[in-house]
Design an enzyme around this catalytic site. Structure first.
Site, PDB file in Angstrom:
ATOM      1  N   ARG A 171       1.030  -1.495  -0.106  1.00 56.18           N
ATOM      2  CA  ARG A 171       0.003  -0.520  -0.642  1.00 56.18           C
ATOM      3  C   ARG A 171       1.297   1.619   0.037  1.00 56.18           C
ATOM      4  O   ARG A 171       1.768   1.194   0.508  1.00 56.18           O
ATOM      5  CB  ARG A 171      -0.694  -0.078   1.319  1.00 56.18           C
ATOM      6  CG  ARG A 171      -0.044  -0.357   2.943  1.00 56.18           C
ATOM      7  CD  ARG A 171      -1.422  -0.502   4.225  1.00 56.18           C
ATOM      8  NE  ARG A 171      -0.710   0.451   4.692  1.00 56.18           N
ATOM      9  CZ  ARG A 171      -0.626   1.035   5.261  1.00 56.18           C
ATOM     10  NH1 ARG A 171      -1.315   2.213   5.161  1.00 56.18           N
ATOM     11  NH2 ARG A 171      -0.189   1.340   6.542  1.00 56.18           N
ATOM     12  N   ARG A 175      -3.051  10.492   2.242  1.00 57.10           N
ATOM     13  CA  ARG A 175      -4.080  11.439   2.908  1.00 57.10           C
ATOM     14  C   ARG A 175      -4.762  12.539   2.438  1.00 57.10           C
ATOM     15  O   ARG A 175      -3.402  13.768   1.647  1.00 57.10           O
ATOM     16  CB  ARG A 175      -2.319  12.366   3.905  1.00 57.10           C
ATOM     17  CG  ARG A 175      -2.565  11.196   4.550  1.00 57.10           C
ATOM     18  CD  ARG A 175      -1.542  11.509   6.111  1.00 57.10           C
ATOM     19  NE  ARG A 175      -0.658  10.283   6.272  1.00 57.10           N
ATOM     20  CZ  ARG A 175       0.179  10.660   7.736  1.00 57.10           C
ATOM     21  NH1 ARG A 175       0.738  11.764   7.855  1.00 57.10           N
ATOM     22  NH2 ARG A 175       0.797   9.347   8.206  1.00 57.10           N
ATOM     23  N   ARG A 245      19.821  -6.045   1.466  1.00 56.96           N
ATOM     24  CA  ARG A 245      20.724  -4.918   1.018  1.00 56.96           C
ATOM     25  C   ARG A 245      21.115  -4.190   1.700  1.00 56.96           C
ATOM     26  O   ARG A 245      21.213  -4.137   3.017  1.00 56.96           O
ATOM     27  CB  ARG A 245      19.105  -3.697   0.285  1.00 56.96           C
ATOM     28  CG  ARG A 245      18.870  -4.558  -0.337  1.00 56.96           C
ATOM     29  CD  ARG A 245      19.509  -4.282  -2.099  1.00 56.96           C
ATOM     30  NE  ARG A 245      19.320  -2.949  -2.465  1.00 56.96           N
ATOM     31  CZ  ARG A 245      20.377  -2.737  -3.446  1.00 56.96           C
ATOM     32  NH1 ARG A 245      21.242  -3.425  -3.999  1.00 56.96           N
ATOM     33  NH2 ARG A 245      20.807  -1.318  -3.782  1.00 56.96           N
ATOM     34  N   ARG A 276      19.076   9.372   0.636  1.00 56.49           N
ATOM     35  CA  ARG A 276      18.829  10.606   1.668  1.00 56.49           C
ATOM     36  C   ARG A 276      19.507  11.394   2.233  1.00 56.49           C
ATOM     37  O   ARG A 276      20.416  10.730   1.920  1.00 56.49           O
ATOM     38  CB  ARG A 276      17.697  10.493   2.484  1.00 56.49           C
ATOM     39  CG  ARG A 276      18.251   9.141   3.309  1.00 56.49           C
ATOM     40  CD  ARG A 276      16.883   8.726   4.458  1.00 56.49           C
ATOM     41  NE  ARG A 276      17.574   7.113   5.021  1.00 56.49           N
ATOM     42  CZ  ARG A 276      16.548   7.021   5.995  1.00 56.49           C
ATOM     43  NH1 ARG A 276      15.062   7.607   6.073  1.00 56.49           N
ATOM     44  NH2 ARG A 276      17.157   5.978   7.093  1.00 56.49           N
ATOM     45  N   GLU A 296      22.927   8.184   2.390  1.00 53.48           N
ATOM     46  CA  GLU A 296      22.465   7.176   2.480  1.00 53.48           C
ATOM     47  C   GLU A 296      22.797   6.924   0.982  1.00 53.48           C
ATOM     48  O   GLU A 296      21.950   7.209   0.344  1.00 53.48           O
ATOM     49  CB  GLU A 296      21.500   7.084   3.081  1.00 53.48           C
ATOM     50  CG  GLU A 296      21.401   5.691   3.775  1.00 53.48           C
ATOM     51  CD  GLU A 296      20.239   5.658   4.930  1.00 53.48           C
ATOM     52  OE1 GLU A 296      19.113   5.709   4.075  1.00 53.48           O
ATOM     53  OE2 GLU A 296      19.985   6.377   6.082  1.00 53.48           O
ATOM     54  N   TYR A 344      12.916  -7.461   8.797  1.00 53.61           N
ATOM     55  CA  TYR A 344      13.437  -6.108   9.390  1.00 53.61           C
ATOM     56  C   TYR A 344      12.200  -5.282   9.862  1.00 53.61           C
ATOM     57  O   TYR A 344      10.981  -5.404   9.869  1.00 53.61           O
ATOM     58  CB  TYR A 344      13.007  -5.249   7.441  1.00 53.61           C
ATOM     59  CG  TYR A 344      13.013  -3.747   8.303  1.00 53.61           C
ATOM     60  CD1 TYR A 344      14.454  -2.972   8.526  1.00 53.61           C
ATOM     61  CD2 TYR A 344      12.303  -2.957   8.781  1.00 53.61           C
ATOM     62  CE1 TYR A 344      15.143  -2.025   8.697  1.00 53.61           C
ATOM     63  CE2 TYR A 344      12.380  -0.942   8.251  1.00 53.61           C
ATOM     64  CZ  TYR A 344      14.319  -1.209   8.672  1.00 53.61           C
ATOM     65  OH  TYR A 344      13.906  -0.226   8.836  1.00 53.61           O
ATOM     66  N   ASP A 346      11.015  -2.429  13.156  1.00 50.17           N
ATOM     67  CA  ASP A 346      10.906  -0.928  13.422  1.00 50.17           C
ATOM     68  C   ASP A 346      11.814  -1.268  14.532  1.00 50.17           C
ATOM     69  O   ASP A 346      11.206  -2.348  15.762  1.00 50.17           O
ATOM     70  CB  ASP A 346       9.856  -0.282  13.670  1.00 50.17           C
ATOM     71  CG  ASP A 346      10.002   0.001  11.576  1.00 50.17           C
ATOM     72  OD1 ASP A 346      10.871   0.425  11.098  1.00 50.17           O
ATOM     73  OD2 ASP A 346       8.505   0.232  11.472  1.00 50.17           O
TER      74      ASP A 346
END
Length: 364
Positions: A171, A175, A245, A276, A296, A344, A346
């Site tokens: 997704r 917003r 990666r 970034r 990065e 991965y 958070d």
């Protein structure tokens, strides 16, 4: 000397387990292959600026238990992640919201914006997306995709979007409000004293050995091992190696007070090699007449380099499941963290997983 637990890796997962085990009177040894504790959340201070050595770490969660837990070790500021994106010299707001759409089309009416996006999606006429590019076009239309998704994603994965599987982008939230708050989380912020101080508090009074790489001979050191390294490496790549990666960080100190006016700015065109630029002082509103920035660069991972992002495609997940079968047969070794579980995570998910292991292992 025999330990109750040998914890391999001093990142968030290993450090939480070590802290909770010590609280119960267990004898714990932590070994760390790097020359510092903290894993990828390691921060250090330079010119009064907390530098995130391994990329931006912005804590966010909607899990109250996790938020309460981490607040034992740190006071958090009220930093809200509101990144910007640069495409062909023009600045855009992230996540995709009414600010972004105004920057793209000069349109202020949410209903007209919805109409523009719907028409673009309709024009693509994609019913079953065959790849990431088609998936993204079906979700957000061509303008948002080409300006803000395509180049960034291709740099991140080192592959054309049309060759990447569609499941990578399940997704892309749109917003229709003027809200630049990137995370849809109840609690967010950055520790005022940096992340390293959290790990220091967790490991206080625990024996830690730096610059030590795990070796199977160390199995005899403790009754149980908490292993947060790569699961395939532990099993000597018996079925082949899992893929990741990697990243390269290029950090510079500049003799100016402010470089880009924001903590994180993404560069979404493919021709710019970095994804970034992070300006560290904006995470904590640090007072300094200098600034520190990090560019990065995504890299193809090779053995010996730091693995950052697991590539959870079908081939790698099947391979991981073979290693997981071996792991489940181990009586003495428990695998955890991003590399041990090949996921991965958070930071809040790492804390959750570590606390679940604590309940299962220490309070069973």
């Amino acid at each position: 000397m025999k330990y109750d637990y040998l914890v391999v890796g001093s990142g968030l997962f290993g450090s939480i387990f070590a802290y909770e085990a010590k609280k119960l009177g267990k004898k714990v040894l932590v070994i760390e292959k790097r020359n510092h504790i903290g894993g990828n959340i390691y921060t250090y201070k330079q010119d009064n600026i907390d530098v995130h050595k391994y990329g931006a770490h912005i804590f966010h969660t909607s899990n109250k238990e996790v938020w309460t837990y981490i607040n034992q070790f740190a006071e958090f500021n009220r930093f809200t992640n509101s990144p910007k994106a640069v495409y062909k010299g023009k600045l855009y707001s992230l996540p995709f919201n009414m600010n972004t759409f105004y920057e793209l089309w000069g349109e202020k009416d949410p209903n007209k914006v919805k109409e523009i996006i719907s028409k673009q999606i309709e024009k693509e006429n994609i019913s079953e997306p065959k790849n990431l590019e088609e998936q993204a076009l079906k979700l957000v239309g061509r303008d948002v995709y080409e300006t803000l998704v395509k180049g960034y994603t291709e740099k991140q994965w080192g592959e054309k979007a049309s060759n990447l599987p569609s499941f990578i982008i399940k997704r892309l939230p749109l917003r229709f409000t003027y809200d630049n708050n990137y995370f849809d989380s109840l609690y967010q912020g950055i520790p005022i004293d940096g992340y390293t101080s959290i790990i220091e508090k967790m490991l206080d009074g625990i024996e830690v050995r730096l610059n030590v790489t795990f070796d199977k001979k160390m199995l005899d050191l403790a009754d149980k091992i908490i292993y947060t390294g790569c699961i395939d490496e532990y099993f000597d790549y018996k079925f082949g190696n899992l893929n990741y990666r990697s990243l390269k960080f290029e950090t510079s100190e500049l003799d100016i007070e402010n470089y880009q006016g924001n903590a994180v700015i993404n560069y979404t065109e493919y021709e710019i090699p970095y994804t970034r630029i992070i300006e560290h002082k904006h995470f904590n509103n640090a007072k300094s007449n200098k600034t520190i920035i990090t560019k990065e660069y995504p890299l193809t991972w090779k053995k010996g380099e730091e693995p950052y992002y697991p590539i959870n495609d079908e081939i790698n997940n099947n391979l991981y499941n073979q290693y997981l079968d071996l792991a489940n047969k181990q009586n003495k070794v428990i695998f955890g963290g991003r590399l041990g579980l090949y996921k991965y995570f958070d930071m809040d998910k790492v804390i959750y997983e570590a606390l679940e292991l604590v309940k299962k292992e220490l309070y069973h």
